[in-house]
Scaffold this active site. Structure first.
Site, PDB file in Angstrom:
ATOM      1  N   LYS A  66      -9.706   1.823  -2.683  1.00  0.00           N
ATOM      2  CA  LYS A  66      -9.999   1.292  -1.343  1.00  0.00           C
ATOM      3  C   LYS A  66     -11.431   1.643  -0.967  1.00  0.00           C
ATOM      4  CE  LYS A  66      -7.618   1.351   3.156  1.00  0.00           C
ATOM      5  NZ  LYS A  66      -6.446   1.986   3.806  1.00  0.00           N
TER       6      LYS A  66
ATOM      7  N   CYS B  26      -5.738  -3.164   2.421  1.00  0.00           N
ATOM      8  CA  CYS B  26      -5.515  -3.039   3.867  1.00  0.00           C
ATOM      9  C   CYS B  26      -6.792  -3.136   4.711  1.00  0.00           C
ATOM     10  CB  CYS B  26      -4.753  -1.746   4.124  1.00  0.00           C
ATOM     11  SG  CYS B  26      -3.860  -1.811   5.701  1.00  0.00           S
TER      12      CYS B  26
ATOM     13  N   GLU C  19       0.851  -1.199   0.000  1.00  0.00           N
ATOM     14  CA  GLU C  19       0.000   0.000   0.000  1.00  0.00           C
ATOM     15  C   GLU C  19       0.889   1.251   0.000  1.00  0.00           C
ATOM     16  OE1 GLU C  19      -2.382   0.459   3.578  1.00  0.00           O
ATOM     17  OE2 GLU C  19      -3.847   1.705   2.527  1.00  0.00           O
TER      18      GLU C  19
HETATM   19  O1  LIG Z   1      -7.011  -2.211   9.958  1.00  0.00           O
HETATM   20  C1  LIG Z   1      -5.963  -1.856  10.481  1.00  0.00           C
HETATM   21  O2  LIG Z   1      -5.687  -2.150  11.637  1.00  0.00           O
HETATM   22  C2  LIG Z   1      -4.960  -1.074   9.721  1.00  0.00           C
HETATM   23  C3  LIG Z   1      -5.492  -0.570   8.437  1.00  0.00           C
HETATM   24  C4  LIG Z   1      -4.550   0.305   7.714  1.00  0.00           C
HETATM   25  O3  LIG Z   1      -3.464   0.567   8.141  1.00  0.00           O
HETATM   26  C5  LIG Z   1      -4.937   0.816   6.411  1.00  0.00           C
HETATM   27  O4  LIG Z   1      -6.074   0.608   5.984  1.00  0.00           O
HETATM   28  O5  LIG Z   1      -4.092   1.418   5.758  1.00  0.00           O
END
Ligand SMILES: O=C(O)CCC(=O)C(=O)O
Length: 310
Positions: free
Chosen positions: A142, A183, A60
């Site tokens: 996303k 993510c 990411e």
């Molecule tokens: O869900 C999480 O704990 C981290 C999510 C995250 O870092 C993101 O979505 O970039």
């Protein structure tokens, strides 16, 4: 490739084994450096260690620091529209041009991590997929934005600057159908569940968990999604950069349909390799046939009003 129906829960018929490589890259604030370094690592990952890789994944926000204050400055226009021809050589995005060239040079499918993207409506956190000819095949914006507040530990609010995507994303390869999230998307089981029912053999999430939620949930979520849906699940993190504002958890991982960890690493820059074998999906689903045991007769349709009763 034929489209499996919502309830068939079968891997796409053309699925065949492939080698997956996750590039856990150490990024910087310098976009030019990040693009150059990503190319080197994609070429290395494609060669593999004794076995050529077929699909390579970047993390990411691989070309920018991870943080809402950085997104507007690092954002690029892509101007991609699903189903319409896209000429990479005329892309307004230098990242798209660089990754397309890297995919072609390496001869692999490349999930080009994610990057901040802009259009006339707003900013997005967007993953890109290139085929081995370097064509931009699809993008995923996303869907679920990372807004959390664990006092004293981790507060993050992507929605301060980003807009959530409006579509779930799958793409077809010669190895079968692949589902794509980013993510925080992994925390929403519906997304992986729908992907499994659409015939995906794997859900891949370019990611960047942190030092609070990484130790808590990184492995658990991947193994949970894999076992629930009896499919492969994988997350690719950046390496931990202690001079950055955001310290990534690392530990990029590939999990098989039984919940076994096929490959992982620590927090340092490295490449994780693993084999994805659709036969394991078939065997797991035959041995523990939860999908044919589901009680669709008593579950509500998954609309918000059906679930909450309001
Ligand atoms: O869900 C999480 O704990 C981290 C999510 C995250 O870092 C993101 O979505 O970039």
């Amino acid at each position: 490739m034929s489209q499996p129906s919502w309830k068939t829960f079968a891997p796409a018929p053309a699925a065949k084994p492939f080698r997956l490589a996750l590039v856990q890259m150490l990024g910087s604030k310098d976009k030019e450096y990040n693009l150059k370094h990503a190319r080197e690592l994609v070429l290395k990952a494609a060669k593999g260690e004794g076995k050529k890789s077929d699909v390579v994944v970047l993390p990411e926000c691989f070309n920018s620091p991870y943080g809402v204050k950085y997104f507007p400055d690092y954002a690029e226009r892509i101007d991609f529209e699903l189903g319409k021809p896209y000429d990479v050589s005329r892309s307004p995005s230098k990242t798209v041009q660089a990754l397309s060239a890297a995919a072609k040079e390496a001869g692999v499918w490349l999930i080009g991590g994610s990057m901040p993207e802009k259009d006339d409506e707003g900013l997005y956190n967007t993953a890109m997929v290139y085929n081995p000819s370097g064509d931009l095949v699809t993008i995923h914006r996303k869907v679920h934005l990372f807004d959390i507040d664990i006092p004293g530990k981790m507060t993050f609010k992507e929605s301060e600057v980003l807009t959530g995507g409006k579509a779930l994303t799958y793409f077809d390869t010669e190895f079968g159908r692949i589902g794509l999230g980013i993510c925080y998307d992994i925390r929403f089981p519906e997304q992986a569940f729908i992907a499994a029912h659409q015939g995906c053999v794997i859900m891949i999430y370019p990611s960047a968990f942190n030092m609070t939620t990484g130790p808590m949930h990184w492995e658990l979520l991947q193994r949970g999604r894999a076992v629930d849906n009896q499919m492969y699940v994988s997350m690719c993190s950046p390496a931990r950069n202690l001079s950055a504002d955001y310290h990534a958890w690392g530990h990029s991982m590939i999990v098989d349909p039984y919940g076994n960890i096929v490959g992982t690493t620590d927090e340092n820059e490295s490449i994780v390799y693993g084999d994805v074998d659709p036969q394991k999906i078939v065997d797991m689903r035959a041995g523990i046939p939860v999908q044919s045991q589901k009680r669709y007769d008593i579950y509500p349709n998954l609309t918000e009003s059906a679930v909450t009763g309001q």
